[in-house]
Design an enzyme around this catalytic site. Structure first.
Site, PDB file in Angstrom:
ATOM      1  CD  GLU A   1       2.338   0.589   9.696  1.00 36.30           C
ATOM      2  OE1 GLU A   1       2.756  -0.581   9.797  1.00 36.30           O
ATOM      3  OE2 GLU A   1       2.701   1.496  10.466  1.00 36.30           O
TER       4      GLU A   1
ATOM      5  CG  HIS B   1      -1.914   9.171  -0.073  1.00 37.26           C
ATOM      6  ND1 HIS B   1      -2.201   8.680   1.165  1.00 37.26           N
ATOM      7  CD2 HIS B   1      -0.872   8.440  -0.536  1.00 37.26           C
ATOM      8  CE1 HIS B   1      -1.364   7.702   1.444  1.00 37.26           C
ATOM      9  NE2 HIS B   1      -0.547   7.554   0.434  1.00 37.26           N
TER      10      HIS B   1
ATOM     11  CG  ASP C   1      -0.066   3.208   4.078  1.00 35.48           C
ATOM     12  OD1 ASP C   1       0.773   2.293   3.959  1.00 35.48           O
ATOM     13  OD2 ASP C   1      -1.228   2.997   4.489  1.00 35.48           O
TER      14      ASP C   1
ATOM     15  CG  ASP D   1      -2.020  -1.052   1.095  1.00 35.45           C
ATOM     16  OD1 ASP D   1      -2.311  -1.469  -0.030  1.00 35.45           O
ATOM     17  OD2 ASP D   1      -2.574  -1.469   2.131  1.00 35.45           O
TER      18      ASP D   1
END
Length: 765
Positions: free
Chosen positions: A88, A346, A86, A84
């Site tokens: 993490e 994003h 981001d 993903d």
């Protein structure tokens, strides 16, 4: 020469399936199934003396995943890490790259905000390197949380109860819940009155509110004061002093970011934040649309940016013009400001394909997926529409030296509200807009009015409302505590750890355990429990990602003062375990004084002669703070072992039956509903409470029989299909009602004897 082979690694199997369909046979797509490495589960794993060097281990059960990825990595010509977009995700990519070190030359990072064929192909064609700063920001956060959690928790084990945990962000969120509860309990309602007048001009009538006396706002404290004003107003001449007409516009709302999606999910769908995110995840990862293929229907759902891609703007503007007409389309696209801390690479949460309207894909979605997709779709379409236009009229009226005011508004053009209106929190303050729903007649300044009726009304000030998922997320966001990706986990953790509970309407209350843990942490860890300190820590972590701060320096600055507080807490923190608060209550067995002690299920009364006397009792506090023994509710049932009466007791999982001869006899039993188990196993349906504090009903023969129901069974056969029992249900629209549990049977009725709504969402275990 054969085609080059590529390996793509994503986080989830669902995402892998979707992407593999887009990329074709020269690509192998594998899923890491979340994180593959982490700090060790049983020790600190951070060397504070060596610049906070972390020790990472492969997460239990992930060895096979890593081995399979390594084997494929050796065969591949290119390796694309696609977790993903981001922090993490960056960390997962970094850890996989560490495991694939021998293949370093082949490894690239790819990013996409939506799982569509176009976005995935674009990403493959423009590969990147791993963003080391983004990884370091995640690593610093992980180490910070580990230092706090792993070092404060043992202190709580020692002083309160084994198994407790403290969390850097979770403990501050709990503090908000505890502080709000203190405000609620300390609140003393104050009486006030309002007066409205029904006034007439010719055949027209309308309502006006008493607003001022002279230049001062009218404040009416009691009936006596209200009666005096009413006497004045009864004989007064009423005349219009001004009529003000103005056109007002209401602008559409920005498209969803994570926190706003969770808030609206809670308000409109009555879902906890965790459920909203789980359903959104499925919409993002890909839905099988039959002949249309598998596609991600929404962009990435963890974002705090309101940015919209140029392509999406173009598509939605065409859609608005075609669906609603040109008058609903602004001349220019609407641009929304994104707050400074947002990651602007994003996008906002929006539909990925405007040809896949909710109507088109409805049959391929579960009811929950459809509800959330409609919410995201409507909010996105509305954000690019024209404002709603209202004609607002305000009429000022004089009566002696009093002024009254009437407001009314008429929708002139619905604009974006044709598609979407934001829901308000149930406890949001009333604004003038809410007051002005009446349609006012055409009236002129100087017109004399006839008094038809005066309506006095008594009110009481209300305490601040307890938090809901929506209002707690709103507060966390406004105060800068945590980040969008963490809100859902924070809210479910404080309930799972039994620090807070939720009532039927989804409002948070702290448990006794939550209150005592918060009190101890606030006393001993002022910085950690400070809202501003926690928010500034988030900013520091953002600065690591932006390359403005060094992660080791930030951890060093934090750890010095924290270590001093930690060492002091080990010595000075109040030992609740050892506490025994004397009361006026005398032990019924040996006449010794009973004391309040802290146990696994909260506070209880115990004899001071323990262990010689093991007498205990539950207690409650009266309104004036007096301690009273909670009277055991006797039943007709006798104990199967010793024949003594069974009494109703309260435990950490709700009510249950226990032998009145406790502690000599420790027999317990679940409370029966009087309904026989529908699986015809011979057991009874009993009321129980899940580990998360939710009421449910299960067979007394568990684990031999696995019957469970989240609806309360009623011992009454269905008049329609002759089924053995009915169930009590609760919905926000209908309130409480009774229906047949047989899905094929339409029978429903008003409840004869309701004991309050039951929870309706099942939880495993």
């Amino acid at each position: 020469m054969g085609m080059k082979k590529s390996l793509v690694i994503v986080e989830s199997p669902a995402k892998a399936k979707t992407i593999e369909k887009y990329l074709g046979k020269n690509f192998k797509v594998m899923a890491s199934v979340g994180h593959v490495r982490d700090l060790p589960p049983k020790k600190l794993g951070v060397d504070v003396k060596k610049k906070f060097k972390p020790t990472y281990e492969i997460i239990k059960g992930k060895d096979k995943v890593i081995e399979a990825i390594k084997a494929e990595g050796k065969k591949a010509d290119h390796i694309y890490l696609a977790p993903d977009p981001d922090r993490e995700g960056e960390a997962i990519a970094w850890h996989i790259a560490e495991e694939l070190k021998s293949e370093k030359k082949k490894i690239k990072r790819i990013l996409f905000n939506e799982i569509t064929k176009k976005a995935v192909s674009e990403a493959i064609n423009h590969p990147l390197e791993i963003d080391i700063k983004k990884f370091e920001s995640q690593q610093a956060r992980r180490i910070l949380d580990r230092l706090v959690g792993y070092q404060i928790s043992p202190v709580l084990w020692d002083k309160v109860r084994r198994g407790l945990s403290a969390g850097r962000v979770q403990s501050v969120a709990l503090r908000l819940v505890v502080d709000r509860e203190k405000e609620v309990l300390a609140f003393k309602p104050e009486e006030y009155w309002s007066i409205e007048a029904n006034l007439g001009s010719g055949d027209d009538t309308f309502w006006a509110k008493l607003a001022k006396k002279g230049k001062d706002k009218v404040v009416i404290g009691n009936k006596g004061e209200a009666d005096e004003i009413l006497a004045d107003l009864k004989g007064a001449p009423y005349q219009i002093t001004s009529v003000d007409k103005s056109e007002r516009k209401r602008n559409p709302l920005a498209p969803f970011i994570t926190s706003k999606l969770q808030q609206e999910g809670a308000r409109k769908l009555h879902w906890p934040a965790k459920k909203t995110m789980m359903v959104a995840q499925k919409l993002y990862e890909g839905i099988d649309l039959g002949e249309l293929g598998t596609t991600g229907l929404i962009t990435y759902m963890r974002t705090d940016s309101t940015r919209i891609s140029d392509d999406a703007i173009k598509d939605v503007r065409t859609y608005i013009k075609d669906t609603f007409g040109a008058k609903y389309l602004p001349s220019e696209p609407v641009v929304y400001k994104t707050k400074k801390s947002a990651q602007d690479a994003h996008e906002s949460i929006r539909p990925t394909h405007l040809e896949y309207s909710p109507k088109v894909v409805k049959d391929f979605l579960s009811p929950d997926q459809y509800k959330l997709y409609v919410l995201i779709w409507n909010r996105f379409v509305a954000c690019q529409m024209v404002p709603a236009v209202f004609d607002q009229t305000t009429i000022e009226i004089s009566a002696k030296d009093y002024q009254l005011r009437a407001t009314g508004s008429i929708v002139k053009f619905d604009g974006f509200t044709a598609v979407y209106e934001e829901s308000k929190d149930e406890d949001a303050p009333v604004s003038d807009d809410d007051d002005g729903k009446q349609k006012l007649p055409e009236l002129k300044q100087g017109t004399k009015l006839k008094l038809i009726e005066l309506k006095p009304e008594q009110h009481f000030t209300q305490p601040p409302p307890r938090y809901t998922d929506a209002s707690l997320i709103k507060d966390l966001e406004e105060k800068g505590i945590g980040r969008p990706s963490t809100y859902a986990a924070i809210l479910s953790t404080i309930v799972d750890k039994e620090y807070a509970s939720k009532d039927q309407s989804g409002r948070f209350s702290p448990t006794d355990l939550g209150k005592i843990v918060t009190e101890l942490l606030v006393e001993n860890f002022k910085d950690i429990m400070n809202v501003e300190f926690t928010a500034s820590m988030e900013d520091q972590l953002d600065k690591i990602e932006e390359g403005e701060k060094d992660w080791v320096q930030i951890l060093t600055a934090f750890y010095g003062p924290f270590k001093i507080a930690l060492d002091e807490a080990k010595e000075k923190m109040k030992n609740v375990k050892a506490q025994a608060i004397p009361t006026d209550i005398i032990c019924p067995k040996d006449n010794a004084v009973m004391v309040i002690k802290w146990g696994r299920n909260g506070q209880f009364l115990a004899c001071t002669n323990y262990p010689d006397c093991k007498s205990t009792a539950e207690f409650e506090k009266t309104a004036d703070g007096k301690i009273e023994v909670r009277k055991a509710e006797s039943t007709d049932e006798k104990c199967e072992k010793c024949g003594n009466p069974m009494v109703v007791k309260f435990g950490r999982f709700g009510k249950f039956l226990a032998c009145s001869a406790y502690p000599e006899c420790k027999t317990t039993k679940a409370i029966s509903t009087g309904v026989k188990c529908p699986k015809e196993c011979g057991g009874d349906v009993t009321s129980r409470v899940s580990r998360r504090g939710r009421a449910f009903y299960g067979c007394s023969s568990y684990p031999k029989c696995d019957f469970v129901s989240w609806d309360k069974p009623i011992n009454k056969p269905c008049p329609e299909c002759k089924g053995a029992y009915l169930v009590e249900k609760f919905s926000k629209k209908k309130g409480q009602f009774v229906k047949c549990p047989n899905k094929e049977c339409p029978y429903t009725e008003e409840p004869q004897d309701s004991t309050g709504p039951t929870e309706t969402a099942p939880v495993a275990g």
